[in-house]
Motif scaffolding. Structure first.
Motif, mmCIF file in Angstrom:
data_model
loop_
_atom_site.group_PDB
_atom_site.id
_atom_site.type_symbol
_atom_site.label_atom_id
_atom_site.label_comp_id
_atom_site.label_asym_id
_atom_site.label_seq_id
_atom_site.Cartn_x
_atom_site.Cartn_y
_atom_site.Cartn_z
ATOM 1 N N MET A 106 0.833 -1.201 0.000
ATOM 2 C CA MET A 106 0.000 0.000 0.000
ATOM 3 C C MET A 106 0.867 1.251 0.000
ATOM 4 O O MET A 106 0.601 2.217 -0.721
ATOM 5 N N PHE A 107 1.939 1.246 0.787
ATOM 6 C CA PHE A 107 2.843 2.383 0.832
ATOM 7 C C PHE A 107 3.513 2.602 -0.522
ATOM 8 O O PHE A 107 3.525 3.720 -1.053
ATOM 9 N N LEU A 108 4.050 1.552 -1.111
ATOM 10 C CA LEU A 108 4.804 1.688 -2.350
ATOM 11 C C LEU A 108 3.942 2.177 -3.499
ATOM 12 O O LEU A 108 4.369 3.014 -4.294
ATOM 13 N N LEU A 109 2.699 1.678 -3.564
ATOM 14 C CA LEU A 109 1.833 2.030 -4.681
ATOM 15 C C LEU A 109 0.952 3.235 -4.410
ATOM 16 O O LEU A 109 0.230 3.682 -5.286
ATOM 17 N N GLY A 110 1.019 3.752 -3.184
ATOM 18 C CA GLY A 110 0.256 4.957 -2.888
ATOM 19 C C GLY A 110 -1.238 4.748 -2.931
ATOM 20 O O GLY A 110 -1.987 5.638 -3.323
ATOM 21 N N TRP A 111 -1.710 3.568 -2.527
ATOM 22 C CA TRP A 111 -3.152 3.320 -2.514
ATOM 23 C C TRP A 111 -3.865 4.336 -1.648
ATOM 24 O O TRP A 111 -3.375 4.745 -0.609
ATOM 25 N N GLN A 112 -5.034 4.699 -2.083
ATOM 26 C CA GLN A 112 -5.876 5.608 -1.303
ATOM 27 C C GLN A 112 -7.059 4.821 -0.757
ATOM 28 O O GLN A 112 -8.050 4.610 -1.435
ATOM 29 N N LEU A 113 -6.925 4.356 0.475
ATOM 30 C CA LEU A 113 -7.966 3.505 1.041
ATOM 31 C C LEU A 113 -8.935 4.251 1.940
ATOM 32 O O LEU A 113 -9.729 3.661 2.630
ATOM 33 N N GLY A 114 -8.838 5.544 1.960
ATOM 34 C CA GLY A 114 -9.726 6.281 2.841
ATOM 35 C C GLY A 114 -9.238 6.246 4.266
ATOM 36 O O GLY A 114 -8.229 5.657 4.593
#
Length: 298
Positions: A106-114
């Motif tokens: 999640m950190f590496l891909l910059g996911w935006q999970l709210g």
């Protein structure tokens, strides 16, 4: 784009030692990527690097939460991202070391999970099965990869869909990484890895893991986030007289081995890893250092 070194792999394979070596050579600072080492008071069962073992290298995201507090993947993404910017601004190299795969991806891909609040309320009034079915209807591919009982992952997947309008299963492979990263993976032959895990558990027992777990249990920790972690949750039946000490230790070893297997599967499929076996081939550390140097000079 900020440069980041990431060291991943299963438990008991030497990630912490490599992180310190690289930090000393490349003027680095270490960010823990472990979901259990954030907890105060829990040092033995989390295999936390203690101040006397840091060799002067700054370490971050250790001891930042009490055992009854949550620290989500979203929290990690925000905290680690802020640290990367600060470390880079100091002219140092951020080195993320850990084995919590979802946090790192999640950190590496910059996911935006709210936010955690959004994720928590998206399935209000639903039991685990109903929440999972909601995800299965919205995104069958994501649901197929998330167990029904993993409520937090189900909620996060639904939060992604609600916030971005895109399927959770579409997040990842086609996304541009948020950082210029070199991902180094450590592993070794399975039997050697399992032997090291068993030996580490024995060492933890000798260091006083039972006392640490008893403290957590006495505080009510069986129901806390920290109490769900391997090395702690296995003690609860022993403390209530439902299991023997040898059986408890065997269960910790078995759970740790199973977790290592899951870690390897996740890293192999979810992160762009350069794999090395330093336990059998210590000289490969020179190859790792050349790989890091090439990142830092490009």
């Amino acid at each position: 784009m900020d440069k980041v070194i990431m060291i991943v792999g299963p438990t008991a394979v030497g990630k912490s030692a490599l992180g310190i070596d690289l930090a000393k050579q490349f003027n680095g600072e270490i960010i823990s990527g472990d979901s259990m080492q954030i907890f105060r008071h829990l040092d033995i069962g989390t295999a936390k690097v203690l101040p006397g073992e840091m060799q002067g290298v700054p370490h971050h995201l250790l001891n930042i939460r009490n055992p009854d507090e949550k620290f989500s993947a979203h929290d990690f993404q925000q905290a680690a991202g802020n640290l990367v910017r600060k470390i880079t601004a100091r002219g140092h190299v951020p080195i993320i070391v850990g084995g919590t795969g979802f946090y790192l991806r999640m950190f590496l891909l910059g996911w935006q999970l709210g936010t955690e609040r959004q994720s928590n309320h998206i399935t209000d009034g639903l039991n685990d099965e109903a929440a999972w079915q909601k995800l299965n209807i919205a995104d069958p591919a994501a649901a197929a990869k998330i167990p029904v009982a993993n409520r937090r992952r189900v909620e996060r997947a639904l939060a992604v869909i609600a916030e971005t309008g895109q399927l959770f299963s579409d997040q990842g492979d086609d996304l541009t990484p948020a950082y210029d990263a070199c991902v180094i993976g450590l592993n070794t032959e399975r039997q050697q890895l399992y032997a090291r895990i068993n030996a580490r558990v024995d060492q933890m027992i000798a260091q006083g893991l039972e006392k640490e777990a008893r403290w957590l249990y006495a505080q009510g920790g069986a129901d806390w986030p920290a109490g769900k972690g391997i090395g702690y949750r296995e003690w609860w039946p022993y403390f209530t007289g439902q299991a023997s000490l040898p059986a408890t230790v065997d269960r910790i070893k078995a759970d740790s081995r199973h977790y290592a297997k899951r870690q390897l599967t996740y890293f192999r499929h979810q992160l762009p890893v350069h794999w090395f076996n330093l336990l059998e081939n210590p000289a490969e550390e020179n190859k790792i250092k050349l790989l890091v140097a090439s990142l830092l000079t490009r």
